[in-house]
Write an enzyme that holds these catalytic residues in place. Structure first.
Site, PDB file in Angstrom:
ATOM      1  N   ALA A 152       0.917  -1.203  -0.033  1.00  0.00           N
ATOM      2  CA  ALA A 152       0.105  -0.047   0.096  1.00  0.00           C
ATOM      3  C   ALA A 152       0.832   1.238   0.052  1.00  0.00           C
ATOM      4  O   ALA A 152       1.056   1.953   0.827  1.00  0.00           O
ATOM      5  CB  ALA A 152      -0.932  -0.063   1.051  1.00  0.00           C
ATOM      6  N   THR A 186       0.792   4.184  -1.087  1.00  0.00           N
ATOM      7  CA  THR A 186       0.503   5.614  -1.107  1.00  0.00           C
ATOM      8  C   THR A 186       0.320   5.880   0.566  1.00  0.00           C
ATOM      9  O   THR A 186       0.048   6.833   1.081  1.00  0.00           O
ATOM     10  CB  THR A 186      -0.930   6.113  -1.771  1.00  0.00           C
ATOM     11  N   ASP A 187      -0.172   4.571   1.115  1.00  0.00           N
ATOM     12  CA  ASP A 187      -0.276   4.798   2.867  1.00  0.00           C
ATOM     13  C   ASP A 187       0.975   5.261   3.417  1.00  0.00           C
ATOM     14  O   ASP A 187       1.253   5.880   4.250  1.00  0.00           O
ATOM     15  CB  ASP A 187      -0.874   3.530   3.259  1.00  0.00           C
ATOM     16  N   ILE A 188       1.997   4.288   2.809  1.00  0.00           N
ATOM     17  CA  ILE A 188       3.368   4.284   3.491  1.00  0.00           C
ATOM     18  C   ILE A 188       3.975   5.849   3.083  1.00  0.00           C
ATOM     19  O   ILE A 188       4.484   6.465   4.203  1.00  0.00           O
ATOM     20  CB  ILE A 188       4.283   3.398   2.780  1.00  0.00           C
ATOM     21  N   GLY A 226       2.389   8.376   5.478  1.00  0.00           N
ATOM     22  CA  GLY A 226       2.872   8.254   6.899  1.00  0.00           C
ATOM     23  C   GLY A 226       4.229   8.971   6.902  1.00  0.00           C
ATOM     24  O   GLY A 226       4.450  10.007   7.664  1.00  0.00           O
TER      25      GLY A 226
END
Length: 384
Positions: free
Chosen positions: A167, A169-171, A174
């Protein structure tokens, strides 16, 4: 004084799933006290995402929640809202990833909490940001990869659009949130004031288009999927060898000449169609098959040794078992063992942050739901 970069910082973490928890895990690795707040019974969905599980503990949850304390608070109750406000008095950062408007419904806006603690850094992570026509839409990594253009440039023409294997774009969100929080904390040392951060997955994904996005903005040409090829550099791709597959990353003309030498194909380096990178990009369809023929003649280890001796960037394509046993990563402590009170012995990916004077540390296992309820809330009462 704590021997950690952020040992003086307290973070109230209302986030769940990946982008927010990944951000706060990094802050925790750097020494910050992270208080993970969930609804009674637990509200971080990753606790149930699996398999694999170890003694009912999810591997997914473990990947982003070490170095945290866990408490539960009912944000739908007046008592819960007051508990958050009391915790904010003694916190430096609050982070959440509720949908736009949710914190307003709780009465926990930035303005409200800043009136309690003017030094508070308030970080909001949402799918599309808190402004604009999409602000109320839910945002998940897969959707964002699709909408941002990332999937349109990933894969090849035969495969069609592909998402990344993680994932991403989540990383990245963050990481951006972590950078923004630390920037705001640094600025606070001068102004004495906190501020609000509005971080979105969509913005982050578009920012990650980097050179491909710039190529489009300059040329107006919609990029195509190149698979394991590079839009601006040739040869910069995978090649099949006698026994496997490897990546060759030729970054300049000198490296291309060296590559031709080890392939015993000096005539290619002397060919005007291939002598400079812009020409190689133009004539990639002619050049790449000629290189591929040569790579099939020897095993990966042979080409790895030859490329390294000529300082040509390269690397084998490794599976995760090979990655775990890579001597370089072991020397860098990128895989660590830790004891969890429920799951038992667990293995985690370590931190890439290597600080000489205030090194990162793994101080707490990923917590069980409400594991630190009495410790945190009683401690906060004693500070009042």
């Amino acid at each position: 004084m704590s021997n950690s970069a952020l040992g003086h910082i307290r973070v109230l973490d209302l986030s769940r799933v990946l982008a927010g928890p990944y951000c706060t895990m990094i802050l925790g690795d750097l020494g910050a006290e992270i208080i993970k707040v969930e609804a009674p019974g637990g509200s971080d969905d990753t606790r149930k995402w699996g398999p694999p599980f170890q003694q009912d503990v999810s591997a997914y949850y473990l990947c982003a929640n070490r170095n945290k304390k866990s408490i539960t608070i009912n944000l739908k109750s007046p008592e819960g809202i007051e508990q958050i406000k009391e915790l904010v008095r003694e916190s430096d950062v609050i982070i959440h990833n509720f949908k736009t408007g949710t914190m307003e419904k709780f009465g926990l806006t930035y303005e409200t909490l800043a009136s309690i603690n003017p030094q508070l850094v308030y970080c909001s992570i949402t799918g599309f940001g808190e402004t604009g026509p999409y602000k109320h839409l839910p945002g998940y990594d897969f959707i964002i990869q699709a909408m941002s253009g990332l999937m349109s440039i990933t894969g090849n023409e035969q495969s069609g659009p592909q998402k990344m294997g993680v994932a991403i774009t989540d990383i990245l969100t963050g990481l951006y949130a972590c950078i923004g929080i630390q920037g705001a904390l640094l600025e606070r040392t001068q102004s004495g004031k906190g501020q609000k951060l509005d971080i979105s997955l969509y913005d982050t994904a578009v920012s990650s288009l980097v050179n491909i996005g710039s190529n489009y903005l300059m040329s107006g040409e919609i990029p195509t999927r190149l698979g394991n090829h590079h839009a601006n550099i040739v040869p910069y791709q995978t090649f099949q060898t006698m026994d496997g597959e490897m990546v060759i990353a030729v970054g300049n003309d000198h490296q291309f000449q060296a590559l031709c030498a080890i392939l015993q194909a000096d005539h290619l380096a002397q060919d005007e169609r291939f002598s400079t990178n812009p020409e190689r990009v133009k004539y990639r369809e002619l050049l790449v098959p000629k290189l591929q023929e040569k790579f099939l003649l020897k095993p990966t280890s042979y080409w790895q040794e030859k490329c390294e001796s000529y300082q040509i960037p390269c690397g084998p394509i490794q599976n995760l078992q090979e990655v775990e046993h890579d001597p370089q990563l072991r020397a860098r402590n990128m895989f660590i063992n830790y004891e969890h009170p429920v799951a038992g012995a667990i293995r985690m990916i370590g931190s890439p942050l290597k600080l000489s004077r205030t090194p990162v540390s793994i101080r707490h296992h990923p917590p069980e739901i409400g594991e630190h309820q009495d410790e945190v809330l009683n401690m906060n009462q004693h500070k009042e």
